[in-house]
Scaffold this motif. Structure first.
Motif, mmCIF file in Angstrom:
data_model
loop_
_atom_site.group_PDB
_atom_site.id
_atom_site.type_symbol
_atom_site.label_atom_id
_atom_site.label_comp_id
_atom_site.label_asym_id
_atom_site.label_seq_id
_atom_site.Cartn_x
_atom_site.Cartn_y
_atom_site.Cartn_z
ATOM 1 N N PRO A 14 9.025 -21.870 -14.043
ATOM 2 C CA PRO A 14 7.926 -20.747 -14.020
ATOM 3 C C PRO A 14 8.153 -19.562 -15.010
ATOM 4 O O PRO A 14 7.351 -19.003 -15.670
ATOM 5 C CB PRO A 14 8.197 -20.312 -12.552
ATOM 6 C CG PRO A 14 8.612 -21.460 -11.626
ATOM 7 C CD PRO A 14 9.612 -22.262 -12.983
ATOM 8 N N ALA A 15 9.598 -18.997 -15.066
ATOM 9 C CA ALA A 15 9.835 -17.931 -16.190
ATOM 10 C C ALA A 15 9.465 -18.402 -17.359
ATOM 11 O O ALA A 15 8.960 -17.254 -18.005
ATOM 12 C CB ALA A 15 11.276 -17.452 -15.702
ATOM 13 N N ARG A 16 9.773 -19.420 -17.835
ATOM 14 C CA ARG A 16 9.286 -19.894 -18.958
ATOM 15 C C ARG A 16 7.945 -20.012 -19.461
ATOM 16 O O ARG A 16 7.383 -19.363 -20.436
ATOM 17 C CB ARG A 16 10.251 -21.044 -19.491
ATOM 18 C CG ARG A 16 10.151 -21.415 -21.061
ATOM 19 C CD ARG A 16 11.066 -22.493 -21.497
ATOM 20 N NE ARG A 16 10.629 -23.037 -22.724
ATOM 21 C CZ ARG A 16 10.863 -24.092 -23.120
ATOM 22 N NH1 ARG A 16 11.216 -25.025 -22.366
ATOM 23 N NH2 ARG A 16 10.477 -24.605 -24.260
ATOM 24 N N LEU A 17 7.283 -20.452 -18.548
ATOM 25 C CA LEU A 17 5.785 -20.601 -18.615
ATOM 26 C C LEU A 17 5.204 -19.178 -18.689
ATOM 27 O O LEU A 17 4.335 -18.979 -19.512
ATOM 28 C CB LEU A 17 5.199 -21.422 -17.144
ATOM 29 C CG LEU A 17 3.754 -21.594 -17.280
ATOM 30 C CD1 LEU A 17 3.247 -22.257 -18.642
ATOM 31 C CD2 LEU A 17 3.288 -22.388 -16.028
ATOM 32 N N ALA A 18 5.688 -18.222 -17.797
ATOM 33 C CA ALA A 18 5.110 -16.851 -17.960
ATOM 34 C C ALA A 18 5.437 -16.349 -19.240
ATOM 35 O O ALA A 18 4.491 -15.662 -19.707
ATOM 36 C CB ALA A 18 6.031 -15.880 -16.794
ATOM 37 N N LYS A 19 6.584 -16.446 -19.905
ATOM 38 C CA LYS A 19 6.856 -16.257 -21.114
ATOM 39 C C LYS A 19 5.913 -16.779 -22.267
ATOM 40 O O LYS A 19 5.196 -16.025 -23.123
ATOM 41 C CB LYS A 19 8.337 -16.265 -21.602
ATOM 42 C CG LYS A 19 9.165 -15.223 -21.143
ATOM 43 C CD LYS A 19 10.416 -15.460 -21.603
ATOM 44 C CE LYS A 19 11.495 -14.706 -20.896
ATOM 45 N NZ LYS A 19 12.785 -14.528 -21.485
ATOM 46 N N ILE A 20 5.490 -17.960 -21.987
ATOM 47 C CA ILE A 20 4.473 -18.722 -22.920
ATOM 48 C C ILE A 20 3.259 -18.184 -22.870
ATOM 49 O O ILE A 20 2.523 -18.051 -23.795
ATOM 50 C CB ILE A 20 4.743 -20.150 -22.529
ATOM 51 C CG1 ILE A 20 6.056 -20.887 -22.996
ATOM 52 C CG2 ILE A 20 3.337 -20.725 -23.335
ATOM 53 C CD1 ILE A 20 6.180 -22.030 -22.528
#
Length: 115
Positions: free
Chosen positions: A10-16
């Protein structure tokens, strides 16, 4: 067919997606992002192909809604179990001599009392 998929947390998806992690979960709840897959208890993520599809849809201007929930259902989910729904106070529910209190219920001084 690929032998393995990269899992996007989830945290990486938010950055993407250039948004907050809270927005990611809000969009999952609204059906704009598919629900994540469960990797282990407490760990979820999306496959890289799913994230690519989300990005392609957004670039093409398609805001895909997978399964929208009615607004009333979303509103009741926020409250939680056992928490009563707030009802607005109206003047009709008050006695004739009772007036709604504002400012902590402290009576205002009249102009003559200020002098």
């Amino acid at each position: 067919m690929r032998n393995f998929y990269q899992i996007i947390r989830p945290a990486r998806l938010a950055k993407i997606l250039d948004c907050s992690e809270r927005t990611v979960w809000r969009e999952v709840k609204m059906g704009r992002i598919p629900p994540p897959i469960q990797i282990t208890p407490g760990v979820v993520g999306w496959s890289d192909t799913t994230v690519e599809q989300i990005l392609e849809d957004r670039i093409a201007g398609r805001m895909v809604t997978l399964m929208p929930k009615p607004a009333t259902e979303m509103a009741t989910e926020k409250r939680g179990p056992g928490r009563p729904k707030k009802t607005p106070r109206t003047l009709a529910g008050l006695e004739a001599d009772e007036t709604p209190k504002r400012g902590g219920g402290r009576p205002r001084k009249s102009p003559e009392e200020h002098l």
